[in-house]
Design a protein around this motif. Sequence first.
Motif, short mmCIF file in Angstrom:
data_model
loop_
_atom_site.label_atom_id
_atom_site.label_comp_id
_atom_site.label_asym_id
_atom_site.label_seq_id
_atom_site.Cartn_x
_atom_site.Cartn_y
_atom_site.Cartn_z
N ARG A 31 0.82 -1.21 0.00
CA ARG A 31 0.00 0.00 0.00
C ARG A 31 0.85 1.27 0.00
NH1 ARG A 31 -5.41 -0.83 1.66
NH2 ARG A 31 -5.47 1.26 2.58
N ASN A 32 2.14 1.14 0.35
CA ASN A 32 3.00 2.31 0.39
C ASN A 32 3.80 2.51 -0.89
OD1 ASN A 32 2.31 3.09 3.07
ND2 ASN A 32 3.62 1.44 3.87
N SER A 33 3.57 1.66 -1.88
CA SER A 33 4.30 1.82 -3.14
C SER A 33 3.87 3.10 -3.83
CB SER A 33 4.06 0.62 -4.05
OG SER A 33 2.68 0.53 -4.38
N ILE A 34 4.75 3.69 -4.61
CA ILE A 34 4.49 4.95 -5.29
C ILE A 34 3.91 4.64 -6.67
CG2 ILE A 34 5.53 7.04 -6.23
CD1 ILE A 34 7.65 6.80 -4.03
N VAL A 35 2.75 5.22 -6.95
CA VAL A 35 2.10 4.96 -8.23
C VAL A 35 2.32 6.10 -9.22
CG1 VAL A 35 0.35 3.43 -7.28
CG2 VAL A 35 -0.11 5.88 -7.40
N ALA A 36 2.70 7.29 -8.73
CA ALA A 36 2.94 8.43 -9.61
C ALA A 36 3.76 9.47 -8.85
CB ALA A 36 1.62 9.03 -10.09
N LYS A 37 4.31 10.41 -9.61
CA LYS A 37 5.02 11.54 -9.02
C LYS A 37 4.61 12.81 -9.75
CE LYS A 37 9.31 9.68 -7.07
NZ LYS A 37 10.80 9.75 -7.14
N VAL A 38 4.47 13.88 -8.97
CA VAL A 38 4.26 15.20 -9.53
C VAL A 38 5.46 16.04 -9.12
CG1 VAL A 38 2.78 17.23 -9.63
CG2 VAL A 38 1.76 14.96 -9.38
N GLY A 39 6.36 16.25 -10.04
CA GLY A 39 7.64 16.84 -9.68
C GLY A 39 8.37 15.88 -8.76
N GLY A 40 8.68 16.35 -7.59
CA GLY A 40 9.33 15.47 -6.63
C GLY A 40 8.39 14.90 -5.60
N THR A 41 7.08 15.17 -5.74
CA THR A 41 6.10 14.72 -4.75
C THR A 41 5.49 13.39 -5.17
OG1 THR A 41 5.54 17.02 -4.24
CG2 THR A 41 4.01 15.31 -3.48
N PRO A 42 5.65 12.34 -4.33
CA PRO A 42 5.09 11.03 -4.69
C PRO A 42 3.61 10.92 -4.34
CG PRO A 42 6.24 10.86 -2.61
CD PRO A 42 6.42 12.28 -3.09
N ILE A 43 2.88 10.12 -5.13
CA ILE A 43 1.51 9.75 -4.80
C ILE A 43 1.51 8.25 -4.56
CG2 ILE A 43 -0.86 9.60 -5.66
CD1 ILE A 43 -0.29 12.07 -7.35
N THR A 44 1.14 7.85 -3.36
CA THR A 44 1.24 6.44 -2.97
C THR A 44 -0.05 5.69 -3.27
OG1 THR A 44 0.44 6.79 -0.71
CG2 THR A 44 2.81 7.08 -1.11
N ARG A 45 0.08 4.38 -3.31
CA ARG A 45 -1.09 3.53 -3.50
C ARG A 45 -2.08 3.70 -2.35
NH1 ARG A 45 -1.97 -0.10 -7.13
NH2 ARG A 45 0.22 -0.09 -7.75
N SER A 46 -1.57 3.94 -1.16
CA SER A 46 -2.44 4.16 -0.01
C SER A 46 -3.32 5.38 -0.22
CB SER A 46 -1.60 4.33 1.25
OG SER A 46 -2.43 4.54 2.37
N GLN A 47 -2.75 6.46 -0.78
CA GLN A 47 -3.54 7.65 -1.08
C GLN A 47 -4.61 7.35 -2.13
OE1 GLN A 47 0.22 10.03 -1.83
NE2 GLN A 47 -1.10 11.68 -1.07
N LEU A 48 -4.20 6.62 -3.15
CA LEU A 48 -5.14 6.27 -4.22
C LEU A 48 -6.29 5.43 -3.68
CD1 LEU A 48 -5.93 6.18 -7.20
CD2 LEU A 48 -4.37 4.25 -7.48
#
Length: 318
Positions: A31-48
């Motif tokens: 759940r903590n894997s990164i699914v996307a990045k906006v610049g240097g900011t990650p979006i994690t699977r947990s957020q999704l």
Amino acid sequence: MKSVLSPVIGALVGAVIVGGVWYGTSASQNRNSIVAKVGGTPITRSQLLSESEAYAGSSMLSQLITNQLVLDAAQQQKMTASTSEVNQALQGLEEQNGITSDSQLNQMLEQSHMTKDELLTQLKVEILGQKLAESKVKVTDKQIQDYYNKNKASLATPEQRAISDIVVSSEAKAKDIQTQLSQGKTFASLAKSSSIDSVTKSKGGAMGTFTQSTLSQEYPEISSQAFKLQKGQVSAPIKVSNGYELIEVTSITPAKTPTLAEAKNEITTALKEQNAESPQQLYADLAKKGNVQILDSSYADVKDSIENPQTSSSSSMQ
């Protein structure tokens, strides 16, 4: 058959698809894997997952509950959905959504994060739900008689004719075919040797069997002539887009109005479909009888929305 689980049969969208996205996304264990990045900011699977659940959680939980209620009730009543019934439902879904190939269906499923097995399972639930709803409807002999009296014309089977054709490039050639027919040659043999209709040529000119309405839709140039001929009679040359056409009526099946006894099963099915309770009412009845427990307080209103669909619907419109 009237749709019970309308989000599936009505269109390949809605709660089922949203749920497919949610559960397809949650399939990953990390759940903590990164699914996307906006610049240097990650979006994690947990957020999704959190956003997906906030958007679709209640509707998907409601569907999962009602699906299980249908499956349990069907098992108790020893109702099953055959493979042929599921395939027929799939065909209906494809027709309603303009899907004409497996690749189109697979593309739609992929976009919706659903597998075909998941879709077939949902269709199975649809069929069982419809059977449960219809099983509550009691049809009387008087209802059957009244329906028969009011719908006798629509219950009738219209006249059908089997038609063959020969298409040639000129009127002179068509008249030559007529001469050969008068000399004893068969229509089928002349179709094979002389017709330029690539579809029917190899079949001795056989086009198929038609009612007058279907023939007028598919072959308007010949429809008026075809239903004036006697069995075995050949038409005069008819001007068509690619030349001249001769048609022969090879068989005639007269129109028939079924007796009440013959139509009874069809009428019973129609009355059950017409009078079956709505999907929402079926779910409400099953939920009130079933042991539905909501263990997460954030979904406390889901059970009430299933058991009281009218109240839930009214409040959502305010």
